[in-house]
Design an enzyme around this catalytic site. Structure first.
Site, PDB file in Angstrom:
ATOM      1  N   LYS A 112      -9.778   6.863  -0.869  1.00 45.40           N
ATOM      2  CA  LYS A 112      -8.604   7.562  -1.388  1.00 45.40           C
ATOM      3  C   LYS A 112      -7.383   6.908  -0.747  1.00 45.40           C
ATOM      4  CE  LYS A 112      -6.812  12.127  -2.438  1.00 45.40           C
ATOM      5  NZ  LYS A 112      -5.414  11.936  -2.058  1.00 45.40           N
ATOM      6  N   LYS A 136     -11.301  14.959   2.182  1.00 45.67           N
ATOM      7  CA  LYS A 136     -10.112  14.640   2.972  1.00 45.67           C
ATOM      8  C   LYS A 136     -10.477  14.443   4.433  1.00 45.67           C
ATOM      9  CE  LYS A 136      -6.227  14.877   1.718  1.00 45.67           C
ATOM     10  NZ  LYS A 136      -5.277  15.647   0.942  1.00 45.67           N
ATOM     11  N   ASP A 158      -3.747   5.932   0.330  1.00 43.14           N
ATOM     12  CA  ASP A 158      -2.559   6.731   0.599  1.00 43.14           C
ATOM     13  C   ASP A 158      -1.323   5.982   0.098  1.00 43.14           C
ATOM     14  OD1 ASP A 158      -1.075   8.807   1.429  1.00 43.14           O
ATOM     15  OD2 ASP A 158      -1.315   8.453   3.571  1.00 43.14           O
ATOM     16  N   GLU A 192      -3.465   3.118  -7.737  1.00 46.46           N
ATOM     17  CA  GLU A 192      -2.568   3.470  -6.642  1.00 46.46           C
ATOM     18  C   GLU A 192      -1.762   2.245  -6.227  1.00 46.46           C
ATOM     19  OE1 GLU A 192      -2.981   6.663  -5.988  1.00 46.46           O
ATOM     20  OE2 GLU A 192      -2.171   7.068  -3.992  1.00 46.46           O
ATOM     21  N   CYS A 243      23.520  10.591  31.319  1.00 45.52           N
ATOM     22  CA  CYS A 243      23.564  10.452  32.768  1.00 45.52           C
ATOM     23  C   CYS A 243      24.531   9.303  33.045  1.00 45.52           C
ATOM     24  CB  CYS A 243      22.182  10.097  33.315  1.00 45.52           C
ATOM     25  SG  CYS A 243      22.264   9.470  35.011  1.00 45.52           S
ATOM     26  N   CYS A 281      21.055  15.040  35.404  1.00 42.88           N
ATOM     27  CA  CYS A 281      20.051  14.058  34.973  1.00 42.88           C
ATOM     28  C   CYS A 281      18.699  14.422  35.583  1.00 42.88           C
ATOM     29  CB  CYS A 281      20.462  12.660  35.415  1.00 42.88           C
ATOM     30  SG  CYS A 281      19.136  11.457  35.188  1.00 42.88           S
ATOM     31  N   TYR A 286      -8.140   2.414 -10.338  1.00 40.92           N
ATOM     32  CA  TYR A 286      -9.280   3.304 -10.116  1.00 40.92           C
ATOM     33  C   TYR A 286      -9.639   4.183 -11.302  1.00 40.92           C
ATOM     34  CZ  TYR A 286      -5.585   6.604  -8.657  1.00 40.92           C
ATOM     35  OH  TYR A 286      -4.464   7.381  -8.589  1.00 40.92           O
ATOM     36  N   CYS A 309      17.886  11.462  38.380  1.00 41.56           N
ATOM     37  CA  CYS A 309      18.700  11.237  39.590  1.00 41.56           C
ATOM     38  C   CYS A 309      19.588  12.430  39.938  1.00 41.56           C
ATOM     39  CB  CYS A 309      19.544   9.980  39.423  1.00 41.56           C
ATOM     40  SG  CYS A 309      20.877  10.182  38.216  1.00 41.56           S
ATOM     41  N   TYR A 320      -0.967 -22.417 -22.633  1.00 41.17           N
ATOM     42  CA  TYR A 320      -0.074 -21.257 -22.660  1.00 41.17           C
ATOM     43  C   TYR A 320       0.379 -20.922 -21.238  1.00 41.17           C
ATOM     44  CZ  TYR A 320       1.563 -16.485 -23.470  1.00 41.17           C
ATOM     45  OH  TYR A 320       2.323 -15.355 -23.527  1.00 41.17           O
ATOM     46  N   ASP A 321      -0.594 -20.904 -20.314  1.00 41.50           N
ATOM     47  CA  ASP A 321      -0.271 -20.577 -18.922  1.00 41.50           C
ATOM     48  C   ASP A 321       0.695 -21.584 -18.314  1.00 41.50           C
ATOM     49  OD1 ASP A 321      -1.823 -18.364 -19.060  1.00 41.50           O
ATOM     50  OD2 ASP A 321      -3.574 -19.260 -18.080  1.00 41.50           O
ATOM     51  N   CYS A 371      20.905   5.108  38.361  1.00 45.58           N
ATOM     52  CA  CYS A 371      19.811   6.048  38.106  1.00 45.58           C
ATOM     53  C   CYS A 371      18.497   5.278  37.931  1.00 45.58           C
ATOM     54  CB  CYS A 371      20.140   6.842  36.841  1.00 45.58           C
ATOM     55  SG  CYS A 371      18.757   7.782  36.193  1.00 45.58           S
ATOM     56  N   SER A 380      -4.762  16.288 -10.479  1.00 46.55           N
ATOM     57  CA  SER A 380      -4.931  16.160  -9.027  1.00 46.55           C
ATOM     58  C   SER A 380      -6.393  16.434  -8.695  1.00 46.55           C
ATOM     59  CB  SER A 380      -3.994  17.092  -8.265  1.00 46.55           C
ATOM     60  OG  SER A 380      -3.668  18.203  -9.033  1.00 46.55           O
ATOM     61  N   GLU A 416     -15.079   6.312  -3.779  1.00 41.60           N
ATOM     62  CA  GLU A 416     -13.980   5.336  -3.670  1.00 41.60           C
ATOM     63  C   GLU A 416     -13.061   5.727  -2.527  1.00 41.60           C
ATOM     64  OE1 GLU A 416     -11.891   5.765  -7.347  1.00 41.60           O
ATOM     65  OE2 GLU A 416     -13.594   5.066  -8.537  1.00 41.60           O
ATOM     66  N   ASP A 445      -5.600 -21.512 -23.822  1.00 38.92           N
ATOM     67  CA  ASP A 445      -5.059 -20.583 -22.825  1.00 38.92           C
ATOM     68  C   ASP A 445      -4.334 -21.294 -21.689  1.00 38.92           C
ATOM     69  OD1 ASP A 445      -6.146 -18.670 -24.348  1.00 38.92           O
ATOM     70  OD2 ASP A 445      -7.430 -17.807 -22.773  1.00 38.92           O
TER      71      ASP A 445
HETATM   72  S1  IVH Z   1      -8.644   9.711  -9.211  1.00 36.92           S
HETATM   73  C1  IVH Z   1      -8.912  12.993 -11.828  1.00 36.92           C
HETATM   74  N1  IVH Z   1      -9.141   7.900  -7.395  1.00 36.92           N
HETATM   75  O1  IVH Z   1      -5.221  10.955  -5.126  1.00 36.92           O
HETATM   76  C2  IVH Z   1      -8.672  11.805 -11.084  1.00 36.92           C
HETATM   77  N2  IVH Z   1      -7.191   9.231  -7.153  1.00 36.92           N
HETATM   78  O2  IVH Z   1      -5.234  14.009  -5.534  1.00 36.92           O
HETATM   79  C3  IVH Z   1      -7.496  11.883 -10.220  1.00 36.92           C
HETATM   80  N3  IVH Z   1      -5.847   8.669  -5.196  1.00 36.92           N
HETATM   81  O3  IVH Z   1      -2.643  11.425  -7.386  1.00 36.92           O
HETATM   82  C4  IVH Z   1      -7.198  10.634  -9.539  1.00 36.92           C
HETATM   83  N4  IVH Z   1      -7.120   7.055  -4.449  1.00 36.92           N
HETATM   84  O4  IVH Z   1      -2.640   9.280  -6.118  1.00 36.92           O
HETATM   85  C5  IVH Z   1      -8.308   8.873  -7.798  1.00 36.92           C
HETATM   86  N5  IVH Z   1      -9.698   6.253  -5.870  1.00 36.92           N
HETATM   87  C6  IVH Z   1      -8.866   7.203  -6.283  1.00 36.92           C
HETATM   88  C7  IVH Z   1      -7.689   7.536  -5.572  1.00 36.92           C
HETATM   89  C8  IVH Z   1      -6.891   8.563  -6.048  1.00 36.92           C
HETATM   90  C9  IVH Z   1      -6.001   7.732  -4.247  1.00 36.92           C
HETATM   91  C10 IVH Z   1      -4.750   9.655  -5.242  1.00 36.92           C
HETATM   92  C11 IVH Z   1      -3.938   9.627  -6.500  1.00 36.92           C
HETATM   93  C12 IVH Z   1      -3.925  11.018  -7.033  1.00 36.92           C
HETATM   94  C13 IVH Z   1      -4.420  11.818  -5.885  1.00 36.92           C
HETATM   95  C14 IVH Z   1      -5.268  12.955  -6.402  1.00 36.92           C
END
Ligand code: IVH
Length: 685
Positions: A123, A324, A125, A184, A438, A420, A236, A423, A39-40, A443, A85, A121, A36
């Site tokens: 979430k 949320k 953004d 993500e 202005c 303004c 995730y 002034c 290869y690397d 001023c 979602s 986990e 390996d």
């Molecule tokens: S799980 C059924 N895990 O949240 C599982 N989503 O509203 C669906 N997101 O579009 C996704 N962190 O962009 C999952 N730890 C996490 C997440 C995560 C961010 C976002 C993801 C998804 C949205 C779901």
């Protein structure tokens, strides 16, 4: 001379052939000939060559990390399995109700008293991404899109350093025929800040927030651009698989971590709804201390069998929920629209709001950018509006609240002030400007802006906005020169100021005298002169005397300065008040001579460039200024003497001509690289 230096193209082709051969031995025949790490080592060598010779990168390269050629369009692709979602919870009550719903559903399925294990986990953004690995090799990366159809962004995904191009396998391990990794893509806050600083320094526009910046980056057509913008990834979920059996989400996370994917180390498994709630609150408290933005916590039922039994309602799995955090938008009353003169008199509108809490912070003021923005949003004092607070940026008013727009008799629109607000001088609106102004140079509002900008640009630590206001009120400071006439004894008399802080401020003021000429030109407040133009003028003229003596024509020879800008700069430099300020500051010891390299010296000296087409990021002027600053020349037409053609989108005849003459062609990323490293690497080949 190494093989690669002698003929990099041949060496790259040879490495590619060898790597492909070994990959086949390894993956298909399960009979590797080399270890390996050997290869690397080959892979690293190929990466090195491709980094030095981007023109040698081919789409099928086993590395494909540097970024292949731009794609012309993002191709829509169907996901192998729908990307779902999540339903939302906002508090403990919602979360308990979710657990109850799951219990009831399972009871109907004949599972009387399930014992749940939950995984909590962060979430993230960012943007959801689906990565497909076939036989251990990354085949496709796609955005979520509408969940069914996403966009193919493989070319960009390959540039993300933390995403493995092939699965990391244990010795003798066979990769699954197919595995889909979901996670993500995001930009860390520190990378986001650094990127914006770099862009601001280069005179480019800055990004709003990390999410926008990541979204814009992942959808770039040119992966070489993506490669310069630092994206990260948290895995995730494991989606579709063939040849891989997992029994729980914890299994999946462990598998992901073991096969080379970044998995957030703070993911926890919990046994009860109450423990989950406590964990969500703990994440909310940590939110501000993380180097990435999160907008909540995702809670998943760990056991795959339970997940399967729970199933999906609409677009949301029943077995997962998003806790949320409080929203970053809120509704509140717009009390008034007020106006603030900028340092050149532009009146900037801002909103005075009924105080409202947004994401843990009370907001009373919000920016409204300019008159056009205000008119477009059609917000009216006395009505409810929606405000947004994103990250650390200044709060903004987004829109009227939905219900007010339908009202029959709305209050009048806010008026642009006829005088303004500071002034009271009657305002003017220059033709073609989005700002009413202005016109009074004396001023106090304008002067305050000039003085605070000066303090910031000259990097005088401790001389903040409030202190500038006080010094102005006391009459101690009227112009920037007065900062240098302050003394420690007087400062020490100020409320909240002791001898020590007075001394410290004096030291900072004194230190600012060492700021280079270009910086001083920016700081003193010449309209059109920012950091880049200040530096360019300093290099071009080398002393304030030469600059003051120059006419419009001469000033317009400065890189990045067009005739209109030159006229404006020239007029301001002819103003006796400006001349007096400059004389004052010069006597006080600020630098008005340049000691950097003169024009024509630098990494690109002796090279001639031609620009064509639209570059993705830089304007023609910006690119010209960057080249000229590095000592290069920019001309209008391609000839045998041209060193490089810089080609953007829709490049036409100049590109054809360059190709026929054998003039090397670079895109914007290539230019940026050349600026950073100089042409040395290319001269060898
Ligand atoms: S799980 C059924 N895990 O949240 C599982 N989503 O509203 C669906 N997101 O579009 C996704 N962190 O962009 C999952 N730890 C996490 C997440 C995560 C961010 C976002 C993801 C998804 C949205 C779901």
């Amino acid at each position: 001379m190494s093989e690669a230096a002698a003929d990099p193209a041949a060496r790259a082709a040879q490495l590619r052939a060898e790597l492909n051969h070994h990959a086949r031995r390894y993956y298909e025949l399960d009979d590797p000939e080399i270890a390996d790490d050997a290869y690397d080592a080959l892979l690293d060598e190929l990466r090195g060559i491709e980094a030095e010779h981007p023109e040698l990168v081919s789409e099928d390269s086993p590395t494909c990390r540097v970024g292949a050629a731009p794609v012309s369009d993002l191709v829509k692709v169907a996901h192998l399995q729908r990307m779902l979602s999540l339903a939302n919870a906002h508090n403990g009550e919602d979360l308990r109700a979710w657990v109850t719903r799951m219990r009831n559903h399972l009871a109907r399925e004949g599972i009387a008293d399930p014992s749940f294990r939950f995984v909590a986990e962060p979430k993230i953004d960012g943007l959801a991404m689906s990565l497909i690995y076939r036989d251990g090799v990354l085949e496709r990366g796609a955005t979520r899109g509408d969940g069914e159809i996403g966009e193919d962004v493989t070319h960009n995904v390959r540039t993300i350093a933390v995403i493995p191009p092939r699965l990391v396998l244990a010795p003798g391990e066979t990769p699954p025929a197919l595995v889909e990794v979901r996670g993500e893509v995001y930009m860390s806050l520190s990378d986001f800040t650094a990127l914006n600083e770099r862009r601001a320094e280069a005179g480019l526009s800055t990004f709003m927030n990390p999410r926008n910046s990541a979204a814009g980056t992942i959808r770039q057509l040119d992966p070489r651009l993506t490669a310069q913008r630092p994206l990260s990834f948290w895995a995730y979920q494991v989606g579709v698989t063939d040849g891989l059996e997992l029994h729980s989400h914890t299994d999946a996370l462990a598998w992901l971590a073991a096969h080379g994917f970044p998995v957030n180390p703070d993911i926890t498994t919990l046994d009860s709804a109450e423990a989950v709630i406590a964990q969500c609150e703990a994440w909310a408290a940590r939110r501000g201390a993380l180097d990435f933005e999160i907008d909540g916590v995702v809670i998943k039922v760990d056991d795959y069998e339970l997940q399967r039994r729970l199933g999906v309602v609409g677009r949301d799995p029943r077995w997962a929920i998003a806790w949320k955090f409080p929203p970053t938008t809120a509704k509140t009353r717009l009390l008034a629209v007020r106006w603030n003169p900028g340092k050149f008199g532009d009146l900037h509108p801002y909103a005075e709001l009924e105080p409202v809490r947004v994401a843990g912070v009370t907001i009373k003021l919000a920016t409204l950018h300019n008159e056009e923005d205000l008119a477009r949003k059609d917000i009216r004092p006395g009505e409810d509006v929606i405000v947004l607070r994103a990250g650390d940026v200044i709060p903004q008013v987004l829109s009227p609240a939905p219900h007010v727009v339908e009202a029959a008799d709305r209050p009048p629109r806010p008026q642009v002030p006829a005088r303004c607000p500071v002034c009271e001088t009657p305002t003017v609106k220059p033709e073609g400007s989005v700002f009413t102004r202005c016109p009074n140079r004396d001023c106090a509002g304008r002067r305050w802006q000039l003085l605070t900008t000066f303090a910031g640009v000259m990097d005088i630590v401790g001389l903040g906005e409030k202190l500038v206001s006080r010094l102005m009120e006391l009459g101690w400071v009227r112009s920037a020169a007065d900062f240098y006439r302050l003394d420690a004894a007087r400062l020490a008399q100020l409320d909240g100021f002791g001898a020590r802080s007075a001394e410290k401020l004096m030291t900072a003021i004194e230190a600012s005298k060492a700021q280079p000429f270009g910086r001083v030109l920016f700081a003193i407040g010449i309209e059109e002169v920012g950091a880049v133009t200040g530096e360019n003028l300093a290099r071009q003229f080398r002393s304030i005397d030469a600059l003051l003596a120059a006419g419009e024509e001469e000033i317009s020879q400065t890189p990045g300065v067009g005739p209109k800008m030159a006229a404006a700069i020239c007029a301001q430099l002819a103003d006796p008040k400006m001349v007096a300020l400059i004389e004052d500051l010069r006597e006080l010891g600020l630098r008005f001579v340049e000691d950097g390299p003169p024009p024509g010296e630098g990494a690109l000296s002796g090279l001639t460039f031609v620009l064509t087409g639209t570059l993705p990021e830089l304007t023609r002027e910006e690119a010209t200024a960057l080249i000229q600053n590095a000592g290069g020349k920019v001309t209008g037409s391609v000839s045998k003497k041209t060193s490089y053609l810089i080609a953007g989108e829709a490049a036409g005849s100049k590109l054809a001509k360059a190709e026929s003459l054998g003039v090397p062609v670079l895109d914007e990323a290539g230019l940026v690289e050349l600026l950073a490293t100089g042409p040395a690497a290319d001269k060898e080949s």
